[in-house]
Structure formats: C-alpha cells, structure tokens
Design a protein around this motif. Structure first.
Motif, PDB file in Angstrom:
ATOM      1  N   TYR A 242       0.850  -1.189   0.000  1.00 42.25           N
ATOM      2  CA  TYR A 242       0.000   0.000   0.000  1.00 42.25           C
ATOM      3  C   TYR A 242       0.884   1.236   0.000  1.00 42.25           C
ATOM      4  CZ  TYR A 242      -3.817  -3.165   0.880  1.00 42.25           C
ATOM      5  OH  TYR A 242      -4.733  -4.174   0.749  1.00 42.25           O
ATOM      6  N   PHE A 243       0.402   2.285  -0.618  1.00 40.43           N
ATOM      7  CA  PHE A 243       1.158   3.524  -0.732  1.00 40.43           C
ATOM      8  C   PHE A 243       0.625   4.555   0.252  1.00 40.43           C
ATOM      9  CE2 PHE A 243       1.667   1.319  -4.684  1.00 40.43           C
ATOM     10  CZ  PHE A 243       3.021   1.458  -4.939  1.00 40.43           C
ATOM     11  N   ILE A 244       1.547   5.266   0.878  1.00 42.03           N
ATOM     12  CA  ILE A 244       1.217   6.288   1.871  1.00 42.03           C
ATOM     13  C   ILE A 244       1.787   7.610   1.378  1.00 42.03           C
ATOM     14  CG2 ILE A 244       1.551   7.035   4.249  1.00 42.03           C
ATOM     15  CD1 ILE A 244       2.136   4.023   4.849  1.00 42.03           C
ATOM     16  N   ARG A 245       0.935   8.621   1.292  1.00 39.73           N
ATOM     17  CA  ARG A 245       1.407   9.948   0.888  1.00 39.73           C
ATOM     18  C   ARG A 245       1.481  10.821   2.126  1.00 39.73           C
ATOM     19  NH1 ARG A 245      -0.440  15.067  -0.832  1.00 39.73           N
ATOM     20  NH2 ARG A 245      -2.581  14.507  -0.379  1.00 39.73           N
ATOM     21  N   VAL A 246       2.655  11.419   2.319  1.00 40.33           N
ATOM     22  CA  VAL A 246       2.897  12.320   3.443  1.00 40.33           C
ATOM     23  C   VAL A 246       3.220  13.682   2.858  1.00 40.33           C
ATOM     24  CG1 VAL A 246       4.326  12.745   5.472  1.00 40.33           C
ATOM     25  CG2 VAL A 246       3.830  10.398   4.773  1.00 40.33           C
ATOM     26  N   ALA A 247       2.527  14.713   3.318  1.00 37.30           N
ATOM     27  CA  ALA A 247       2.746  16.054   2.773  1.00 37.30           C
ATOM     28  C   ALA A 247       2.864  17.062   3.902  1.00 37.30           C
ATOM     29  CB  ALA A 247       1.604  16.436   1.849  1.00 37.30           C
ATOM     30  N   GLY A 248       3.690  18.067   3.668  1.00 37.74           N
ATOM     31  CA  GLY A 248       3.876  19.154   4.615  1.00 37.74           C
ATOM     32  C   GLY A 248       4.167  20.422   3.849  1.00 37.74           C
ATOM     33  N   LYS A 249       4.623  21.425   4.544  1.00 41.83           N
ATOM     34  CA  LYS A 249       4.941  22.704   3.900  1.00 41.83           C
ATOM     35  C   LYS A 249       6.015  22.512   2.833  1.00 41.83           C
ATOM     36  CE  LYS A 249       3.758  25.817   7.641  1.00 41.83           C
ATOM     37  NZ  LYS A 249       4.246  26.885   8.514  1.00 41.83           N
ATOM     38  N   GLY A 250       5.600  22.498   1.580  1.00 40.76           N
ATOM     39  CA  GLY A 250       6.545  22.397   0.471  1.00 40.76           C
ATOM     40  C   GLY A 250       7.234  21.055   0.332  1.00 40.76           C
ATOM     41  N   VAL A 251       6.798  20.067   1.072  1.00 41.95           N
ATOM     42  CA  VAL A 251       7.433  18.747   1.033  1.00 41.95           C
ATOM     43  C   VAL A 251       6.351  17.691   0.853  1.00 41.95           C
ATOM     44  CG1 VAL A 251       8.808  17.081   2.326  1.00 41.95           C
ATOM     45  CG2 VAL A 251       9.245  19.517   2.601  1.00 41.95           C
ATOM     46  N   GLU A 252       6.625  16.728  -0.007  1.00 42.69           N
ATOM     47  CA  GLU A 252       5.698  15.619  -0.196  1.00 42.69           C
ATOM     48  C   GLU A 252       6.502  14.358  -0.467  1.00 42.69           C
ATOM     49  OE1 GLU A 252       2.353  14.318  -3.393  1.00 42.69           O
ATOM     50  OE2 GLU A 252       2.262  16.380  -2.658  1.00 42.69           O
ATOM     51  N   ALA A 253       6.089  13.253   0.126  1.00 39.77           N
ATOM     52  CA  ALA A 253       6.772  11.981  -0.089  1.00 39.77           C
ATOM     53  C   ALA A 253       5.722  10.885  -0.229  1.00 39.77           C
ATOM     54  CB  ALA A 253       7.698  11.667   1.076  1.00 39.77           C
ATOM     55  N   VAL A 254       6.041   9.879  -1.028  1.00 39.39           N
ATOM     56  CA  VAL A 254       5.192   8.699  -1.163  1.00 39.39           C
ATOM     57  C   VAL A 254       6.009   7.519  -0.661  1.00 39.39           C
ATOM     58  CG1 VAL A 254       3.946   7.193  -2.742  1.00 39.39           C
ATOM     59  CG2 VAL A 254       3.925   9.669  -3.107  1.00 39.39           C
ATOM     60  N   LEU A 255       5.449   6.821   0.323  1.00 38.64           N
ATOM     61  CA  LEU A 255       6.129   5.686   0.941  1.00 38.64           C
ATOM     62  C   LEU A 255       5.344   4.418   0.650  1.00 38.64           C
ATOM     63  CD1 LEU A 255       6.530   7.399   4.420  1.00 38.64           C
ATOM     64  CD2 LEU A 255       8.211   7.368   2.571  1.00 38.64           C
ATOM     65  N   ARG A 256       6.008   3.288   0.730  1.00 38.16           N
ATOM     66  CA  ARG A 256       5.336   1.998   0.560  1.00 38.16           C
ATOM     67  C   ARG A 256       5.274   1.303   1.906  1.00 38.16           C
ATOM     68  NH1 ARG A 256       8.995  -0.281  -4.113  1.00 38.16           N
ATOM     69  NH2 ARG A 256      10.399   0.351  -2.503  1.00 38.16           N
ATOM     70  N   ALA A 257       4.157   0.625   2.142  1.00 40.38           N
ATOM     71  CA  ALA A 257       3.987  -0.147   3.361  1.00 40.38           C
ATOM     72  C   ALA A 257       3.479  -1.535   2.992  1.00 40.38           C
ATOM     73  CB  ALA A 257       3.009   0.533   4.305  1.00 40.38           C
ATOM     74  N   ALA A 258       4.005  -2.551   3.630  1.00 37.51           N
ATOM     75  CA  ALA A 258       3.561  -3.915   3.376  1.00 37.51           C
ATOM     76  C   ALA A 258       2.602  -4.331   4.490  1.00 37.51           C
ATOM     77  CB  ALA A 258       4.742  -4.872   3.337  1.00 37.51           C
ATOM     78  N   LEU A 259       1.414  -4.782   4.104  1.00 36.85           N
ATOM     79  CA  LEU A 259       0.447  -5.318   5.050  1.00 36.85           C
ATOM     80  C   LEU A 259       0.480  -6.830   4.898  1.00 36.85           C
ATOM     81  CD1 LEU A 259      -1.866  -4.959   7.095  1.00 36.85           C
ATOM     82  CD2 LEU A 259      -3.424  -4.770   5.148  1.00 36.85           C
ATOM     83  N   VAL A 260       0.871  -7.507   5.958  1.00 37.98           N
ATOM     84  CA  VAL A 260       0.983  -8.973   5.933  1.00 37.98           C
ATOM     85  C   VAL A 260      -0.007  -9.543   6.935  1.00 37.98           C
ATOM     86  CG1 VAL A 260       2.527 -10.942   6.250  1.00 37.98           C
ATOM     87  CG2 VAL A 260       3.426  -8.772   5.358  1.00 37.98           C
ATOM     88  N   ARG A 261      -0.901 -10.344   6.451  1.00 38.73           N
ATOM     89  CA  ARG A 261      -1.931 -10.945   7.317  1.00 38.73           C
ATOM     90  C   ARG A 261      -1.558 -12.365   7.672  1.00 38.73           C
ATOM     91  NH1 ARG A 261      -5.637  -7.393   8.947  1.00 38.73           N
ATOM     92  NH2 ARG A 261      -6.330  -5.961   7.378  1.00 38.73           N
TER      93      ARG A 261
END
Length: 52
Positions: A33-52
């Motif tokens: 799953y992809f996580i978007r993190v944004a702040g003042k003038g900064v944005e990043a897209v991170l990946r997270a693994a969900l394991v059941r």
C-alpha cells in the motif's frame, strides 16, 4: 483510499498507525500500500507492506 490522519505535527519523529481497514471498515488483504505524506513544500510517497 483511507485518510489516516489530517493534523499538524510538531517537528521531529511522529507515528501514525493503520489498522488495515478501508474507510468503509472493510478488512483489506495482504499487499503493498502507498502512503502519501505532505507538509509545507514537502511531499513523499512511501510503501507499506500489510501482511496478514
């Protein structure tokens, strides 16, 4: 898509936890799953693994 947190955080390390549910409360399957993190003038897209 689910919005995990919409808030202002202090500078430094912060943590947001996700329970693996969709916005409708449905249990999502294992996967990447992809996580978007944004702040003042900064944005990043991170990946997270969900394991059941």
């Amino acid at each position: 898509m689910a919005q995990l947190e919409y808030a202002t955080f202090a500078a430094g390390d912060n943590r947001v936890e996700w329970d693996g549910l969709s916005e409708k409360g449905e249990r999502l399957p294992s996967g990447i799953y992809f996580i978007r993190v944004a702040g003042k003038g900064v944005e990043a897209v991170l990946r997270a693994a969900l394991v059941r």
